[in-house]
Enzyme design. Structure first.
Site, PDB file in Angstrom:
ATOM      1  N   HIS A  61       0.746  -1.055  -0.051  1.00 41.43           N
ATOM      2  CA  HIS A  61      -0.129  -0.066  -0.057  1.00 41.43           C
ATOM      3  C   HIS A  61       0.917   1.269  -0.035  1.00 41.43           C
ATOM      4  CE1 HIS A  61      -3.713  -2.211   0.132  1.00 41.43           C
ATOM      5  NE2 HIS A  61      -3.301  -2.767   1.407  1.00 41.43           N
ATOM      6  N   ARG A  79       6.891  -5.761   3.416  1.00 44.61           N
ATOM      7  CA  ARG A  79       5.640  -6.317   3.292  1.00 44.61           C
ATOM      8  C   ARG A  79       5.512  -6.240   1.773  1.00 44.61           C
ATOM      9  NH1 ARG A  79      -0.049  -5.087   4.279  1.00 44.61           N
ATOM     10  NH2 ARG A  79      -0.031  -2.905   4.013  1.00 44.61           N
ATOM     11  N   GLU A 137      -5.512 -12.375   7.140  1.00 41.07           N
ATOM     12  CA  GLU A 137      -6.408 -10.749   7.354  1.00 41.07           C
ATOM     13  C   GLU A 137      -7.681 -11.042   6.583  1.00 41.07           C
ATOM     14  OE1 GLU A 137      -4.048  -7.819   5.613  1.00 41.07           O
ATOM     15  OE2 GLU A 137      -3.242  -8.990   4.026  1.00 41.07           O
ATOM     16  N   ASP A 175      -7.986  -5.187   7.195  1.00 40.98           N
ATOM     17  CA  ASP A 175      -8.720  -6.206   6.298  1.00 40.98           C
ATOM     18  C   ASP A 175      -9.504  -7.391   7.095  1.00 40.98           C
ATOM     19  OD1 ASP A 175      -8.218  -5.339   3.451  1.00 40.98           O
ATOM     20  OD2 ASP A 175      -6.294  -5.674   3.756  1.00 40.98           O
TER      21      ASP A 175
HETATM   22  C1  3PY Z   1      -4.333  -4.348   7.522  1.00 42.70           C
HETATM   23  O1  3PY Z   1      -4.816  -4.105   8.487  1.00 42.70           O
HETATM   24  O2  3PY Z   1      -5.259  -5.053   6.438  1.00 42.70           O
HETATM   25  C2  3PY Z   1      -3.094  -4.390   7.012  1.00 42.70           C
HETATM   26  O3  3PY Z   1      -2.824  -4.917   5.983  1.00 42.70           O
HETATM   27  C3  3PY Z   1      -1.992  -3.535   7.620  1.00 42.70           C
HETATM   28  O4  3PY Z   1      -1.570  -2.595   6.793  1.00 42.70           O
HETATM   29 MG    MG Z   2      -4.260  -5.511   4.781  1.00 45.96          MG
END
Ligand code: 3PY
Ligand code: MG
Length: 258
Positions: A48, A73, A152, A178
């Site tokens: 992101h 990441r 996530e 997420d």
């Molecule tokens: C989330 O919280 O979904 C993440 O990927 C953190 O960047």
């Molecule tokens: Mg995320």
């Protein structure tokens, strides 16, 4: 054998919380500054953030020069980025949206040398910075570097026991934004909601059962303290752009109080 790169595995084995910053801005100069903030490491967000690999490589070098571990990441759970990041001197990779055991196996394959995985040889920066001979680096790299699968989504949560049991995986890393979005079918982001916390308990239990590190994106003290109580220890504590906003807002608040 001279000192290898930052020994993240031994540091995390102490069980003491490990808080690292999270960068989204592509700048080696800024990375050199962020690496000197009072966090123990720096993550580069290639998903992101606006950091591409040719931005990440000098940022990793600047972070390592400050004596901190660099974590990446990845853009997606694609096989090419873990090896590139580790070759450039990152000590850990975190892959987003790992939803199945097969996806976790793909991640480990990309990140670890045989016999655990199929990482391709091409140690440039990491090899030289380690002070090891090529043969020593080959033997040490799987221990010196760590790979985290992001849990996530609802799908990932349903498969978390199988994901956690993936040979060679070092940790689980929850993206609570997420996760809460998928748990609520898009209704909202709720990092401290009852459903999110129950899901976090499930992830922490799967990590513990398999001897994995339990990590999560934190972003605030309240969130990290709540997750620590559940058993999480490895935290993205603060994002570069948020630190700018928080610092500026605190200064202006203090000025209004004059
Ligand atoms: C989330 O919280 O979904 C993440 O990927 C953190 O960047
Ligand atoms: Mg995320």
């Amino acid at each position: 054998m001279s000192a290898p790169q930052f020994d993240l595995r031994s540091r995390l084995a102490t069980g003491e919380p490990f808080l690292f910053s999270w960068m989204s801005i592509p700048s080696a100069e800024l990375a050199a500054q962020v690496a000197r903030l009072p966090f123990e490491g720096v993550a580069l967000d290639m998903q992101h953030g606006v950091i591409g690999f040719s931005d990440a490589a000098p940022m990793i070098a600047a972070i390592n020069a400050a004596g901190r571990p660099a974590i990446v990441r990845t853009l997606w759970n694609s096989p090419e980025i873990p090896g590139q990041a580790l070759d450039a001197g990152a000590v850990a990779v975190i892959a987003p949206m790992v939803n199945t055991r097969a996806q976790a196996e793909l991640l480990v394959r990309a990140s670890k040398y045989p016999p655990i995985g199929a990482r391709s040889w091409g140690g440039y920066t990491a090899l030289q910075a380690s002070g090891l001979s090529p043969g020593e680096y080959l033997r040490e790299a799987n221990r010196m570097t760590m790979v985290f699968a992001m849990v996530e989504t609802v799908e990932s949560l349903a498969n978390v026991e199988e994901i956690a049991a993936t040979p060679g995986l070092d940790g689980l890393f929850v993206g609570p934004s997420d996760l809460s979005i998928t748990l609520s079918n898009g209704a909202g982001i709720d990092k401290l909601g009852a459903h999110t916390l129950a899901a976090m308990e499930k992830v922490a239990a799967a990590a513990k059962k398999n001897g994995l590190v339990a990590g999560a994106f934190g972003g605030s003290a309240d969130v990290m303290k709540a997750y620590m109580k559940i058993g999480f220890t490895f935290f993205a504590a603060a994002v570069d752009v948020d630190l700018l906003h928080v610092g500026a807002a605190a200064l202006m608040k203090a000025m209004r109080e004059v």
